[in-house]
Design a protein around this motif. Sequence first.
Motif, PDB file in Angstrom:
ATOM      1  N   ASN A  79       0.788  -1.232   0.000  1.00  0.00           N
ATOM      2  CA  ASN A  79       0.000   0.000   0.000  1.00  0.00           C
ATOM      3  C   ASN A  79       0.826   1.291   0.000  1.00  0.00           C
ATOM      4  O   ASN A  79       0.261   2.388  -0.068  1.00  0.00           O
ATOM      5  CB  ASN A  79      -0.916   0.024   1.229  1.00  0.00           C
ATOM      6  CG  ASN A  79      -1.855  -1.165   1.271  1.00  0.00           C
ATOM      7  OD1 ASN A  79      -2.477  -1.488   0.266  1.00  0.00           O
ATOM      8  ND2 ASN A  79      -1.952  -1.814   2.421  1.00  0.00           N
ATOM      9  N   GLY A  80       2.148   1.154   0.121  1.00  0.00           N
ATOM     10  CA  GLY A  80       2.981   2.342   0.188  1.00  0.00           C
ATOM     11  C   GLY A  80       2.856   3.099   1.496  1.00  0.00           C
ATOM     12  O   GLY A  80       3.254   4.263   1.583  1.00  0.00           O
ATOM     13  N   HIS A  81       2.313   2.437   2.521  1.00  0.00           N
ATOM     14  CA  HIS A  81       2.086   3.109   3.806  1.00  0.00           C
ATOM     15  C   HIS A  81       3.271   2.882   4.732  1.00  0.00           C
ATOM     16  O   HIS A  81       3.690   1.755   4.963  1.00  0.00           O
ATOM     17  CB  HIS A  81       0.823   2.574   4.485  1.00  0.00           C
ATOM     18  CG  HIS A  81       0.625   3.100   5.875  1.00  0.00           C
ATOM     19  ND1 HIS A  81       0.186   4.376   6.133  1.00  0.00           N
ATOM     20  CD2 HIS A  81       0.836   2.512   7.092  1.00  0.00           C
ATOM     21  CE1 HIS A  81       0.120   4.558   7.438  1.00  0.00           C
ATOM     22  NE2 HIS A  81       0.506   3.440   8.033  1.00  0.00           N
ATOM     23  N   LYS A  82       3.831   3.948   5.290  1.00  0.00           N
ATOM     24  CA  LYS A  82       4.896   3.858   6.277  1.00  0.00           C
ATOM     25  C   LYS A  82       4.341   4.207   7.650  1.00  0.00           C
ATOM     26  O   LYS A  82       3.765   5.274   7.845  1.00  0.00           O
ATOM     27  CB  LYS A  82       6.033   4.829   5.939  1.00  0.00           C
ATOM     28  CG  LYS A  82       6.869   4.429   4.738  1.00  0.00           C
ATOM     29  CD  LYS A  82       8.075   5.357   4.607  1.00  0.00           C
ATOM     30  CE  LYS A  82       8.957   4.957   3.445  1.00  0.00           C
ATOM     31  NZ  LYS A  82      10.158   5.827   3.333  1.00  0.00           N
ATOM     32  N   ARG A  83       4.511   3.297   8.587  1.00  0.00           N
ATOM     33  CA  ARG A  83       4.076   3.580   9.955  1.00  0.00           C
ATOM     34  C   ARG A  83       4.937   4.691  10.556  1.00  0.00           C
ATOM     35  O   ARG A  83       6.147   4.747  10.317  1.00  0.00           O
ATOM     36  CB  ARG A  83       4.176   2.331  10.824  1.00  0.00           C
ATOM     37  CG  ARG A  83       3.146   1.268  10.481  1.00  0.00           C
ATOM     38  CD  ARG A  83       2.990   0.276  11.618  1.00  0.00           C
ATOM     39  NE  ARG A  83       2.068  -0.789  11.272  1.00  0.00           N
ATOM     40  CZ  ARG A  83       1.652  -1.715  12.121  1.00  0.00           C
ATOM     41  NH1 ARG A  83       2.090  -1.705  13.370  1.00  0.00           N
ATOM     42  NH2 ARG A  83       0.808  -2.650  11.733  1.00  0.00           N
ATOM     43  N   THR A  84       4.339   5.536  11.354  1.00  0.00           N
ATOM     44  CA  THR A  84       5.036   6.642  11.984  1.00  0.00           C
ATOM     45  C   THR A  84       4.699   6.673  13.468  1.00  0.00           C
ATOM     46  O   THR A  84       3.859   5.901  13.946  1.00  0.00           O
ATOM     47  CB  THR A  84       4.645   7.986  11.344  1.00  0.00           C
ATOM     48  OG1 THR A  84       3.219   8.148  11.449  1.00  0.00           O
ATOM     49  CG2 THR A  84       5.039   8.023   9.866  1.00  0.00           C
ATOM     50  N   ARG A  85       5.315   7.577  14.186  1.00  0.00           N
ATOM     51  CA  ARG A  85       5.038   7.721  15.616  1.00  0.00           C
ATOM     52  C   ARG A  85       3.659   8.335  15.815  1.00  0.00           C
ATOM     53  O   ARG A  85       3.331   9.358  15.212  1.00  0.00           O
ATOM     54  CB  ARG A  85       6.119   8.579  16.271  1.00  0.00           C
ATOM     55  CG  ARG A  85       7.479   7.897  16.280  1.00  0.00           C
ATOM     56  CD  ARG A  85       8.521   8.707  17.017  1.00  0.00           C
ATOM     57  NE  ARG A  85       8.877   9.934  16.324  1.00  0.00           N
ATOM     58  CZ  ARG A  85       9.646  10.009  15.244  1.00  0.00           C
ATOM     59  NH1 ARG A  85      10.106   8.900  14.683  1.00  0.00           N
ATOM     60  NH2 ARG A  85       9.945  11.181  14.695  1.00  0.00           N
ATOM     61  N   THR A  86       2.871   7.716  16.687  1.00  0.00           N
ATOM     62  CA  THR A  86       1.497   8.176  16.912  1.00  0.00           C
ATOM     63  C   THR A  86       1.174   8.324  18.392  1.00  0.00           C
ATOM     64  O   THR A  86      -0.003   8.369  18.777  1.00  0.00           O
ATOM     65  CB  THR A  86       0.497   7.210  16.257  1.00  0.00           C
ATOM     66  OG1 THR A  86       0.690   5.891  16.804  1.00  0.00           O
ATOM     67  CG2 THR A  86       0.666   7.164  14.747  1.00  0.00           C
ATOM     68  N   GLY A  87       2.208   8.372  19.229  1.00  0.00           N
ATOM     69  CA  GLY A  87       1.966   8.560  20.652  1.00  0.00           C
ATOM     70  C   GLY A  87       1.258   7.381  21.281  1.00  0.00           C
ATOM     71  O   GLY A  87       1.613   6.224  21.035  1.00  0.00           O
ATOM     72  N   SER A  88       0.229   7.654  22.059  1.00  0.00           N
ATOM     73  CA  SER A  88      -0.444   6.599  22.819  1.00  0.00           C
ATOM     74  C   SER A  88      -1.584   5.938  22.071  1.00  0.00           C
ATOM     75  O   SER A  88      -2.261   5.063  22.627  1.00  0.00           O
ATOM     76  CB  SER A  88      -0.977   7.175  24.136  1.00  0.00           C
ATOM     77  OG  SER A  88      -1.953   8.170  23.884  1.00  0.00           O
ATOM     78  N   VAL A  89      -1.827   6.328  20.822  1.00  0.00           N
ATOM     79  CA  VAL A  89      -2.948   5.752  20.084  1.00  0.00           C
ATOM     80  C   VAL A  89      -2.453   4.931  18.905  1.00  0.00           C
ATOM     81  O   VAL A  89      -1.340   5.111  18.415  1.00  0.00           O
ATOM     82  CB  VAL A  89      -3.907   6.847  19.560  1.00  0.00           C
ATOM     83  CG1 VAL A  89      -4.402   7.704  20.707  1.00  0.00           C
ATOM     84  CG2 VAL A  89      -3.231   7.713  18.497  1.00  0.00           C
ATOM     85  N   LEU A  90      -3.313   4.033  18.459  1.00  0.00           N
ATOM     86  CA  LEU A  90      -3.134   3.351  17.186  1.00  0.00           C
ATOM     87  C   LEU A  90      -4.066   4.027  16.184  1.00  0.00           C
ATOM     88  O   LEU A  90      -5.275   4.090  16.422  1.00  0.00           O
ATOM     89  CB  LEU A  90      -3.486   1.863  17.299  1.00  0.00           C
ATOM     90  CG  LEU A  90      -2.473   0.985  18.020  1.00  0.00           C
ATOM     91  CD1 LEU A  90      -3.051  -0.420  18.201  1.00  0.00           C
ATOM     92  CD2 LEU A  90      -1.167   0.917  17.243  1.00  0.00           C
ATOM     93  N   PRO A  91      -3.540   4.557  15.108  1.00  0.00           N
ATOM     94  CA  PRO A  91      -4.407   5.278  14.166  1.00  0.00           C
ATOM     95  C   PRO A  91      -5.560   4.414  13.676  1.00  0.00           C
ATOM     96  O   PRO A  91      -5.385   3.226  13.376  1.00  0.00           O
ATOM     97  CB  PRO A  91      -3.448   5.628  13.019  1.00  0.00           C
ATOM     98  CG  PRO A  91      -2.100   5.672  13.646  1.00  0.00           C
ATOM     99  CD  PRO A  91      -2.127   4.606  14.702  1.00  0.00           C
ATOM    100  N   LYS A  92      -6.719   4.984  13.663  1.00  0.00           N
ATOM    101  CA  LYS A  92      -7.948   4.360  13.164  1.00  0.00           C
ATOM    102  C   LYS A  92      -8.502   3.285  14.095  1.00  0.00           C
ATOM    103  O   LYS A  92      -9.467   2.600  13.743  1.00  0.00           O
ATOM    104  CB  LYS A  92      -7.746   3.765  11.765  1.00  0.00           C
ATOM    105  CG  LYS A  92      -7.163   4.736  10.733  1.00  0.00           C
ATOM    106  CD  LYS A  92      -8.080   5.893  10.442  1.00  0.00           C
ATOM    107  CE  LYS A  92      -7.526   6.781   9.324  1.00  0.00           C
ATOM    108  NZ  LYS A  92      -8.399   7.926   9.031  1.00  0.00           N
ATOM    109  N   ILE A  93      -7.889   3.096  15.259  1.00  0.00           N
ATOM    110  CA  ILE A  93      -8.388   2.119  16.235  1.00  0.00           C
ATOM    111  C   ILE A  93      -8.905   2.916  17.432  1.00  0.00           C
ATOM    112  O   ILE A  93      -8.129   3.449  18.227  1.00  0.00           O
ATOM    113  CB  ILE A  93      -7.280   1.149  16.681  1.00  0.00           C
ATOM    114  CG1 ILE A  93      -6.606   0.497  15.471  1.00  0.00           C
ATOM    115  CG2 ILE A  93      -7.833   0.118  17.636  1.00  0.00           C
ATOM    116  CD1 ILE A  93      -7.516  -0.374  14.647  1.00  0.00           C
TER     117      ILE A  93
END
Length: 385
Positions: free
Chosen positions: A220-234
């Motif tokens: 998908n061309g998606h690179k995970r990045t730092r998101t603090g205390s959350v999981l994006p979209k969860i």
Amino acid sequence: MTSQPVNGPLHGLKVVEMGQLIAGPFCGQLLGDMGAEVIKLEAPGVGDPMRHWGQGETPTWWRVIARNKYSVAVDLRAAEGQQTARDLIAQADILIENFRPGTLEKWGLAPADLMKANPRLIVVRVSGYGQSGPYSSRAGFGGIGEAMGGWRGIVGEPDRAPSRMGVSIGDTLAATYGCMGALAALQHRERTGQGQMVDSSLYESVLQVMESMIPEYAVNGHKRTRTGSVLPKIAPSNVYPCADGEYLIGANQDAVFARLCDAMGRPELATDARYATHLARGEHQSELDALIGRWTATLTVQALEDLMIEHAVPAGRVFDAEDMMADPHFAARQAIIEVEDPILGKVPMQGVFPKLSATPGSVRRPAPLEVGQDTADVLQRWLGR
């Protein structure tokens, strides 16, 4: 000190641990907890630097990582010490080492030669980059493996530099995979009579737990990045403020979220188009977290916990060491045990995990406090000297 009765599924196995700090010794701790006899080779007078690591006036990390071990003083840089090591390894089932690749060979202790003398020997080699490849000769510590394996890059707040876990996760993962490899190699030896080498690298051990990081980018061309205390979209799945502390709530499934809404006294949120589905909650994650945070801030941790239990919402307080030692569930499962120490008395520490029903592991003896304190005993029992 008189040792407690020996037990555990690996009772009868002999392990020689060469190496220091965390990755190799933690592998030895795991095998020792499961019943193996672990002989730790230490430089005379100096010993493992782990003896002095840890927080507080009296370092205690050594009491954990060296439990169930015997200390034998051996100078691996001298011919006599190298021969003693060969003789001990010839009697061993497993050898653990976490030196930079090539070090054993430099000392005349090449695993291939050791396995010729002892074909049943399993050699666990823990290193930063593995025993092969263009980086194999580089020095590598746990943090470097965490960075290369992808962990450091996704830990922390997005507007700050990469952070660390707070524990040496790269080292302990590599040690755990080394232990797992040794157990698999024991099963192979049971069938064939032959030992083998287990090559456990820090960066690959970290990479193994990075979930779908690689295919997400490749597909998908998606690179995970730092998101603090959350999981994006969860959502919701975060640590929320209370009137007297912090509390973790995970209610991202539809049915669980509905129960959380009931606990909040806001059942209508479960059918609100912004929050009714997993995808919708993910799109409105920030506003949903803010909404829940405003509610939790009006409650104490205990009051919030009572509500979460009543409504069967997965949640829990953020524990520190004091909380763990006072918690009844830790006590009921003996998650924290006390080990009698000759100097400190009873020292609380984590127990032996996982728990086996028929052949549970145990802590049978405390960490050796003096470098080489067991040399004479081990050489007599193992080598008849």
